[in-house]
Design an enzyme around this catalytic site. Structure first.
Site, PDB file in Angstrom:
ATOM      1  N   ASP A 185       0.779  -1.252  -0.012  1.00  0.00           N
ATOM      2  CA  ASP A 185       0.048   0.093  -0.091  1.00  0.00           C
ATOM      3  C   ASP A 185       0.965   1.257  -0.032  1.00  0.00           C
ATOM      4  O   ASP A 185       2.107   1.290  -0.022  1.00  0.00           O
ATOM      5  CB  ASP A 185      -0.933   0.080   1.348  1.00  0.00           C
ATOM      6  CG  ASP A 185      -1.782  -1.164   1.057  1.00  0.00           C
ATOM      7  OD1 ASP A 185      -2.301  -1.512  -0.011  1.00  0.00           O
ATOM      8  OD2 ASP A 185      -2.250  -1.570   2.320  1.00  0.00           O
ATOM      9  N   LYS A 186       0.032   2.473  -0.093  1.00  0.00           N
ATOM     10  CA  LYS A 186       0.877   3.775   0.113  1.00  0.00           C
ATOM     11  C   LYS A 186       1.786   3.738   1.271  1.00  0.00           C
ATOM     12  O   LYS A 186       1.444   3.589   2.515  1.00  0.00           O
ATOM     13  CB  LYS A 186      -0.274   4.643   0.025  1.00  0.00           C
ATOM     14  CG  LYS A 186       0.372   6.303   0.171  1.00  0.00           C
ATOM     15  CD  LYS A 186      -0.740   7.436   0.252  1.00  0.00           C
ATOM     16  CE  LYS A 186      -0.025   8.560   0.553  1.00  0.00           C
ATOM     17  NZ  LYS A 186      -1.245   9.471   0.800  1.00  0.00           N
TER      18      LYS A 186
END
Length: 493
Positions: free
Chosen positions: A214-215
């Protein structure tokens, strides 16, 4: 029915035009018969393109048709024109020509328009030929590259710092949110490992990532599989076009049908966090540098993490997963917190978890729930309740400290690792490079960001707003009841 100046058509296909002309009052006494479809087409073209010719005599119109026919390579001799030339039209032909002195210019412009159309058509054909030649040349170059460097299926061992990136997976057509794969694909093209057109269509190189981080999430042992040209010094050339926070640490040949995601048996993640996260809720978190985690609390933390081992229904540890969804059941083999250590005058610890696969936000929620229990916001039995059908409020820890440590291919190694043709997918020789990258890029970024921004302290301040004691049991029952009533209504329909 006559045209003013002497035109009438006996072609049935042209009846609609004749009716329109009649409504417009375009009638006369002179007659001009057209008996063939080709001549009708020519006259249609002339009249529809230049309506001014409705007012000229049949003699002038006859000349126009002859000129257009010659421009269109139509034969104007023989029985194409069956004409009846009234004397009145012959007598007035000079006057009509004088009144329409611009007809010569009209015919000249028609000729120029025809020539321009031919030039445009020729230019279009030439452009198509040029594009075809370019495509053939490109295909020929690719074919030549294929002969020089055979395209083979490989895996790349990657390490990267996720700060500043919107996750691992690429979003084609979206340049606003930069991802790790954007920089990787650009480096592969610049280094000559893949053709340029593979950047837009990654399926052409059979690209597949092992884990979609993810980010802000980093990785020390990410693996991607793809087909590329095995050029000389390939790893060095790829790294030459990558930013310092992304590195290719290794490359291995694999079978043609290998898929890094499907062939992966397990994934190991680590989570670096300040140990002040395990303090009681009454502890003053402003003085984080002086805090040290005692052995009793660490032991209790590991006992709570051990309860995650095995196969459980983790529907409360992700989003948009129904309790009865089979994909919510995940298998965890290991989870524990290591001994604390000092970085930048603050005490940190690393949590490691290994599982067959993880859902979005699952690991961060597993850690967040244990922290809530240790701090006294939730009871220990909330872990058992979270695996049941009820909806439980589970907090999600910050993503800053999460790192993909290693991916495992045990079944592949057992089948192909010892056949003498393929390599075993282990990275023992790259351990020093992995450790050096983490110490140079991942850990300093996490520690510096945590000390400056205090993401863990800010997140801990939100824990009191969570309801760890209640469940959504009643809400779930009402929802199911409404669904059953809706099903009954649909059956009655």
């Amino acid at each position: 029915m006559c045209l003013n100046g002497g035109v009438i058509l006996n072609s049935r296909i042209f009846i609609i035009e004749l009716l329109n002309w009649k409504k417009r009052g375009i009638v006369g006494k002179n007659v001009f018969f057209l008996s063939t479809f080709k001549t009708h087409s020519v006259l249609s073209l002339v009249l529809l393109r230049y309506p001014v010719l409705f007012r000229v005599s049949y003699f002038t119109l006859y000349r126009v048709v002859l000129v257009v026919s010659s421009l269109l390579n139509l034969d104007g001799s023989g029985d194409m024109f069956q004409t009846r030339l009234p004397l009145r039209a012959l007598a007035t032909s000079r006057r009509v020509v004088a009144e329409n002195g611009g007809l010569v210019k009209l015919l000249s412009s028609m000729s120029e328009a025809s020539q321009s159309a031919n030039l445009l058509k020729r230019s279009k054909e030439e452009n198509e030929v040029v594009q075809t030649i370019k495509r053939a040349k490109s295909d020929g170059d690719n074919a030549e590259e294929e002969r020089r460097y055979p395209k083979k299926k490989v895996i790349l061992l990657m390490a990267y710092c996720g700060k500043g990136y919107y996750g691992m997976q690429r979003n084609p057509g979206n340049t606003q949110f930069r991802t790790i794969e954007d920089d990787l694909v650009a480096a592969l093209i610049k280094s000559g490992c893949i053709p340029e057109n593979h950047g837009d269509e990654m399926k052409k190189m059979s690209f597949q990532r092992c884990a979609r981080t993810d980010k802000g999430v980093s990785a020390a042992g990410q693996v991607v599989s793809l087909k590329l040209w095995l050029i000389e010094d390939i790893v060095e050339k790829i790294n030459k076009h990558l930013p310092p926070q992304i590195r290719i640490l290794g490359l291995k040949r694999v079978t043609q049908g290998f898929n890094s995601k499907n062939n992966c048996d397990a994934r190991t993640y680590s989570y670096l966090l300040p140990t002040v996260a395990f303090t009681h809720k009454d502890y003053e978190t402003n003085d984080t540098a002086s805090f040290r985690l005692d052995p009793e609390t660490l032991q209790r933390v590991n006992l709570l993490f051990a309860r995650y081992k095995g196969t459980h229904n983790f529907h409360n540890f992700t989003s948009q997963k129904a309790p009865k969804d089979p994909s919510a059941r995940r298998y965890i083999t290991e989870m524990s917190c290591g001994e604390p250590f000092i970085l930048s005058n603050n005490e940190f610890a690393v949590i490691k978890v290994r599982g067959q696969s993880f859902m979005m936000h699952q690991i961060r929620k597993m850690i967040g729930l244990v922290i809530a229990i240790i701090k006294g916001y939730a009871e220990e039995n909330v872990i058992d309740r979270s695996w049941e059908q009820y909806k439980v409020d589970v907090p999600k820890a910050p993503g800053l400290g999460l790192v993909l440590e290693r991916v495992h291919f045990d079944r592949y190694n057992k089948r192909f690792g010892g056949d003498g043709l393929h390599e075993c997918l282990e990275w023992d020789g790259e351990e020093e490079a992995i450790k050096a990258f983490k110490e140079a890029h991942i850990y300093p970024t996490i520690v510096e960001t945590e000390c400056q921004e205090g993401s863990m302290r800010s997140w801990m301040a939100t824990l009191p707003i969570h309801d760890f004691h209640g469940t959504a049991n009643d809400t779930q029952n009402n929802k199911e009841q409404k669904e059953e009533e809706a099903d009954i209504t649909n059956d009655s329909d």
